[in-house]
Design a protein around this motif. Structure first.
Motif, PDB file in Angstrom:
ATOM      1  N   ILE A   1       0.837  -1.212   0.000  1.00  0.00           N
ATOM      2  CA  ILE A   1       0.000   0.000   0.000  1.00  0.00           C
ATOM      3  C   ILE A   1       0.868   1.256   0.000  1.00  0.00           C
ATOM      4  N   LEU A   2       1.912   1.270   0.829  1.00  0.00           N
ATOM      5  CA  LEU A   2       2.797   2.442   0.897  1.00  0.00           C
ATOM      6  C   LEU A   2       3.477   2.715  -0.437  1.00  0.00           C
ATOM      7  N   LEU A   3       3.819   1.634  -1.147  1.00  0.00           N
ATOM      8  CA  LEU A   3       4.481   1.792  -2.441  1.00  0.00           C
ATOM      9  C   LEU A   3       3.492   2.175  -3.540  1.00  0.00           C
ATOM     10  N   LEU A   4       2.286   1.625  -3.441  1.00  0.00           N
ATOM     11  CA  LEU A   4       1.304   1.842  -4.500  1.00  0.00           C
ATOM     12  C   LEU A   4       0.617   3.204  -4.395  1.00  0.00           C
ATOM     13  N   PHE A   5       0.509   3.726  -3.165  1.00  0.00           N
ATOM     14  CA  PHE A   5      -0.184   5.007  -2.966  1.00  0.00           C
ATOM     15  C   PHE A   5       0.692   5.983  -2.172  1.00  0.00           C
TER      16      PHE A   5
ATOM     17  N   LYS B   1       1.176   9.040  -2.551  1.00  0.00           N
ATOM     18  CA  LYS B   1       0.593  10.383  -2.435  1.00  0.00           C
ATOM     19  C   LYS B   1      -0.686  10.391  -1.598  1.00  0.00           C
ATOM     20  N   ALA B   2      -1.001   9.268  -0.959  1.00  0.00           N
ATOM     21  CA  ALA B   2      -2.202   9.214  -0.118  1.00  0.00           C
ATOM     22  C   ALA B   2      -2.020  10.141   1.086  1.00  0.00           C
ATOM     23  N   PRO B   3      -3.117  10.535   1.739  1.00  0.00           N
ATOM     24  CA  PRO B   3      -3.006  11.407   2.923  1.00  0.00           C
ATOM     25  C   PRO B   3      -2.065  10.790   3.964  1.00  0.00           C
ATOM     26  N   LYS B   4      -1.275  11.655   4.601  1.00  0.00           N
ATOM     27  CA  LYS B   4      -0.293  11.159   5.569  1.00  0.00           C
ATOM     28  C   LYS B   4      -0.945  10.411   6.719  1.00  0.00           C
ATOM     29  N   SER B   5      -2.151  10.818   7.091  1.00  0.00           N
ATOM     30  CA  SER B   5      -2.845  10.133   8.193  1.00  0.00           C
ATOM     31  C   SER B   5      -3.081   8.659   7.860  1.00  0.00           C
ATOM     32  N   ILE B   6      -3.410   8.403   6.590  1.00  0.00           N
ATOM     33  CA  ILE B   6      -3.634   7.023   6.156  1.00  0.00           C
ATOM     34  C   ILE B   6      -2.317   6.253   6.101  1.00  0.00           C
ATOM     35  N   LEU B   7      -1.288   6.877   5.515  1.00  0.00           N
ATOM     36  CA  LEU B   7       0.005   6.218   5.373  1.00  0.00           C
ATOM     37  C   LEU B   7       0.626   5.876   6.724  1.00  0.00           C
ATOM     38  N   TYR B   8       0.564   6.827   7.646  1.00  0.00           N
ATOM     39  CA  TYR B   8       1.127   6.565   8.970  1.00  0.00           C
ATOM     40  C   TYR B   8       0.252   5.625   9.783  1.00  0.00           C
ATOM     41  N   GLY B   9      -1.049   5.591   9.462  1.00  0.00           N
ATOM     42  CA  GLY B   9      -1.933   4.607  10.085  1.00  0.00           C
ATOM     43  C   GLY B   9      -1.550   3.197   9.657  1.00  0.00           C
ATOM     44  N   VAL B  10      -1.184   3.057   8.390  1.00  0.00           N
ATOM     45  CA  VAL B  10      -0.739   1.764   7.853  1.00  0.00           C
ATOM     46  C   VAL B  10       0.549   1.325   8.546  1.00  0.00           C
ATOM     47  N   ILE B  11       1.472   2.270   8.716  1.00  0.00           N
ATOM     48  CA  ILE B  11       2.737   1.964   9.401  1.00  0.00           C
ATOM     49  C   ILE B  11       2.456   1.562  10.852  1.00  0.00           C
ATOM     50  N   GLY B  12       1.539   2.279  11.504  1.00  0.00           N
ATOM     51  CA  GLY B  12       1.188   1.968  12.894  1.00  0.00           C
ATOM     52  C   GLY B  12       0.572   0.583  13.028  1.00  0.00           C
ATOM     53  N   LEU B  13      -0.277   0.209  12.072  1.00  0.00           N
ATOM     54  CA  LEU B  13      -0.898  -1.119  12.082  1.00  0.00           C
ATOM     55  C   LEU B  13       0.154  -2.207  11.929  1.00  0.00           C
ATOM     56  N   THR B  14       1.098  -1.968  11.034  1.00  0.00           N
ATOM     57  CA  THR B  14       2.184  -2.926  10.830  1.00  0.00           C
ATOM     58  C   THR B  14       3.024  -3.078  12.089  1.00  0.00           C
ATOM     59  N   LEU B  15       3.303  -1.957  12.724  1.00  0.00           N
ATOM     60  CA  LEU B  15       4.097  -1.960  13.954  1.00  0.00           C
ATOM     61  C   LEU B  15       3.371  -2.726  15.060  1.00  0.00           C
ATOM     62  N   PHE B  16       2.053  -2.546  15.145  1.00  0.00           N
ATOM     63  CA  PHE B  16       1.262  -3.245  16.155  1.00  0.00           C
ATOM     64  C   PHE B  16       1.385  -4.764  15.993  1.00  0.00           C
ATOM     65  N   PHE B  17       1.189  -5.265  14.777  1.00  0.00           N
ATOM     66  CA  PHE B  17       1.246  -6.707  14.549  1.00  0.00           C
ATOM     67  C   PHE B  17       2.668  -7.251  14.709  1.00  0.00           C
ATOM     68  N   LEU B  18       3.657  -6.430  14.379  1.00  0.00           N
ATOM     69  CA  LEU B  18       5.045  -6.841  14.566  1.00  0.00           C
ATOM     70  C   LEU B  18       5.362  -6.992  16.057  1.00  0.00           C
TER      71      LEU B  18
END
Length: 199
Positions: A151-155, A157-174
């Motif tokens: 998702i980070l690579l494909l989008f 230019k998406a809103p930063k809130s969404i991009l950092y939300g994705v990173i946060g979700l990944t960090l949670f599961f890690l």
């Protein structure tokens, strides 16, 4: 103690199996991915990089399925598959720090987790024991990681809130995977020490 021996290897049966070849391909595409993403100048470059990660993730799932279904599980494969996984995850995470500084948190946790598992696995071998394959939470964490990085690579230019939300979700599961693997190793060490005292 030898983790595996090469003395009686049959190249076709033990080395050049489809799962092992897929693992090797995943490692070989990493330099290509890094060159593209670190020199990206257009959306197309990001799309190509995302395509390589998608391919890597799919081959990661396929090699395990093929190994089990066609009885192509080898000692080399048991080593090569996780090495390919960790190198790929680390390469992706580090490369994206260039675009998303918050990825440093992910890189740090990833490195600490893998060092913990490497050292714990080595210590367990001293008791002639080892972790019995990847656990469900490890598989979920890996799946979330690949999906999120895609998702980070494909989008980009998406809103930063969404991009950092994705990173946060990944960090949670890690982190969840890290904690649950820590528990697994704790019980394994406890059992190993108990068996040693009873021997």
């Amino acid at each position: 103690m030898k983790l595996f021996s090469t003395e009686d290897w049959d190249l076709k049966k033990d080395v050049f199996t489809i799962p092992n070849i897929l693992s090797m391909v995943r490692i070989l595409i990493l330099p290509i991915y890094l060159k593209i993403i670190l020199n990206a100048t257009s959306k197309t470059d990001f799309y190509i990089a995302a395509g390589l990660i998608l391919f890597s993730g799919l081959t990661d799932m396929l090699d395990g399925l093929i190994a089990r279904k066609f009885n192509q599980i080898t000692e080399l494969g048991k080593l090569l598959d996780p090495v390919a996984d960790k190198l790929t995850q680390l390469a992706i995470a580090i490369s994206l720090v260039h675009y998303y500084p918050a990825m440093w948190l992910l890189v740090i946790v990833l490195v600490i987790k893998e060092l913990f598992m490497l050292i714990s696995g080595w210590l367990l071998l001293q008791y002639d024991q080892k972790l019995d394959g990847a656990k469900w939470f490890g598989k979920v964490s890996t799946a979330v990681f690949y999906a999120s990085m895609f998702i980070l690579l494909l989008f980009p230019k998406a809103p930063k809130s969404i991009l950092y939300g994705v990173i946060g979700l990944t960090l949670f599961f890690l982190l969840l995977s890290f904690l649950l693997y820590g528990r697994e190793y704790y019980y394994l060490f406890k059992e190993a020490k108990k068996n040693k005292h009873q021997a």
